[in-house]
Design a protein around this motif. Sequence first.
Motif, PDB file in Angstrom:
ATOM      1  N   ASP A 111     160.542 -70.585  61.099  1.00  9.77           N
ATOM      2  CA  ASP A 111     159.336 -71.426  60.995  1.00  9.77           C
ATOM      3  C   ASP A 111     158.386 -70.896  59.922  1.00  9.77           C
ATOM      4  O   ASP A 111     157.828 -71.657  59.132  1.00  9.77           O
ATOM      5  CB  ASP A 111     158.607 -71.498  62.340  1.00  9.77           C
ATOM      6  CG  ASP A 111     159.400 -72.274  63.374  1.00  9.77           C
ATOM      7  OD1 ASP A 111     160.221 -73.124  62.963  1.00  9.77           O
ATOM      8  OD2 ASP A 111     159.201 -72.031  64.584  1.00  9.77           O
ATOM      9  N   GLU A 112     158.193 -69.571  59.910  1.00  8.50           N
ATOM     10  CA  GLU A 112     157.320 -68.979  58.888  1.00  8.50           C
ATOM     11  C   GLU A 112     157.903 -69.206  57.496  1.00  8.50           C
ATOM     12  O   GLU A 112     157.167 -69.533  56.559  1.00  8.50           O
ATOM     13  CB  GLU A 112     157.161 -67.480  59.142  1.00  8.50           C
ATOM     14  CG  GLU A 112     156.347 -67.135  60.366  1.00  8.50           C
ATOM     15  CD  GLU A 112     156.357 -65.644  60.662  1.00  8.50           C
ATOM     16  OE1 GLU A 112     155.355 -65.175  61.237  1.00  8.50           O
ATOM     17  OE2 GLU A 112     157.343 -64.961  60.337  1.00  8.50           O
ATOM     18  N   ARG A 133     159.858 -71.610  56.476  1.00 11.45           N
ATOM     19  CA  ARG A 133     159.689 -73.017  56.119  1.00 11.45           C
ATOM     20  C   ARG A 133     158.247 -73.283  55.670  1.00 11.45           C
ATOM     21  O   ARG A 133     158.009 -73.936  54.646  1.00 11.45           O
ATOM     22  CB  ARG A 133     160.044 -73.905  57.316  1.00 11.45           C
ATOM     23  CG  ARG A 133     160.144 -75.372  56.983  1.00 11.45           C
ATOM     24  CD  ARG A 133     160.627 -76.202  58.173  1.00 11.45           C
ATOM     25  NE  ARG A 133     161.961 -75.782  58.606  1.00 11.45           N
ATOM     26  CZ  ARG A 133     162.241 -75.277  59.826  1.00 11.45           C
ATOM     27  NH1 ARG A 133     161.289 -75.160  60.718  1.00 11.45           N
ATOM     28  NH2 ARG A 133     163.463 -74.922  60.125  1.00 11.45           N
ATOM     29  N   THR A 134     157.282 -72.744  56.420  1.00 10.20           N
ATOM     30  CA  THR A 134     155.868 -72.933  56.079  1.00 10.20           C
ATOM     31  C   THR A 134     155.553 -72.337  54.706  1.00 10.20           C
ATOM     32  O   THR A 134     154.888 -72.974  53.881  1.00 10.20           O
ATOM     33  CB  THR A 134     154.982 -72.268  57.152  1.00 10.20           C
ATOM     34  OG1 THR A 134     155.313 -72.826  58.421  1.00 10.20           O
ATOM     35  CG2 THR A 134     153.514 -72.486  56.868  1.00 10.20           C
ATOM     36  N   TYR A 135     156.030 -71.127  54.475  1.00 10.22           N
ATOM     37  CA  TYR A 135     155.777 -70.473  53.186  1.00 10.22           C
ATOM     38  C   TYR A 135     156.419 -71.248  52.044  1.00 10.22           C
ATOM     39  O   TYR A 135     155.827 -71.382  50.966  1.00 10.22           O
ATOM     40  CB  TYR A 135     156.310 -69.039  53.191  1.00 10.22           C
ATOM     41  CG  TYR A 135     155.661 -68.115  54.194  1.00 10.22           C
ATOM     42  CD1 TYR A 135     154.378 -68.332  54.673  1.00 10.22           C
ATOM     43  CD2 TYR A 135     156.347 -67.004  54.673  1.00 10.22           C
ATOM     44  CE1 TYR A 135     153.798 -67.489  55.589  1.00 10.22           C
ATOM     45  CE2 TYR A 135     155.778 -66.142  55.593  1.00 10.22           C
ATOM     46  CZ  TYR A 135     154.505 -66.393  56.050  1.00 10.22           C
ATOM     47  OH  TYR A 135     153.934 -65.544  56.954  1.00 10.22           O
ATOM     48  N   SER A 136     157.631 -71.747  52.267  1.00  8.57           N
ATOM     49  CA  SER A 136     158.326 -72.497  51.211  1.00  8.57           C
ATOM     50  C   SER A 136     157.580 -73.779  50.864  1.00  8.57           C
ATOM     51  O   SER A 136     157.419 -74.114  49.681  1.00  8.57           O
ATOM     52  CB  SER A 136     159.745 -72.837  51.654  1.00  8.57           C
ATOM     53  OG  SER A 136     160.480 -71.651  51.876  1.00  8.57           O
ATOM     54  N   VAL A 137     157.115 -74.506  51.863  1.00  8.78           N
ATOM     55  CA  VAL A 137     156.355 -75.736  51.612  1.00  8.78           C
ATOM     56  C   VAL A 137     155.069 -75.406  50.857  1.00  8.78           C
ATOM     57  O   VAL A 137     154.699 -76.114  49.902  1.00  8.78           O
ATOM     58  CB  VAL A 137     156.057 -76.472  52.949  1.00  8.78           C
ATOM     59  CG1 VAL A 137     155.045 -77.578  52.758  1.00  8.78           C
ATOM     60  CG2 VAL A 137     157.340 -77.009  53.542  1.00  8.78           C
ATOM     61  N   ALA A 138     154.396 -74.340  51.255  1.00 11.75           N
ATOM     62  CA  ALA A 138     153.154 -73.957  50.579  1.00 11.75           C
ATOM     63  C   ALA A 138     153.416 -73.623  49.106  1.00 11.75           C
ATOM     64  O   ALA A 138     152.656 -74.017  48.209  1.00 11.75           O
ATOM     65  CB  ALA A 138     152.512 -72.768  51.285  1.00 11.75           C
TER      66      ALA A 138
END
Length: 128
Positions: free
Chosen positions: A89-90, A92-97
């Motif tokens: 989850d982290e 994925r969040t970092y990649s989107v950011a």
Amino acid sequence: MANKDRNKRSVRKARAEERARVEAAQAASVTPEQKAALEKRAAKDAKLAAKQEAKAEKKDTKPGFFRRIGNYLGDVRSEMRRVVWPSKDELRTYSVAIVAMLIVFGVVIWLVDSGIVAALVGFTGLRG
């Protein structure tokens, strides 16, 4: 001197001190023959410790190429074990950011570039 060598030397020194303390406690209740044997052993241990200290002091020279490579790889392995890896989850969040920031900065650079080109065209009149 590497930490490993320093730690080994301090452990040897601590063991020798502990042995001397135990031998001193036993010396109070020993016969003269046993006392002579203990003194002989203590002298031998002191001589051995002095040799090890001298040997450790000689090792202050720079290690060889392959030893340095081995030390480096060992340090890398040690550090990689300490790394806290992100969860899915982290990640994925970092990649989107990161992708969002790339798009924002790409648009900003495109606008600045277009503005500079428009200013140059207007100033020089090269594109007619």
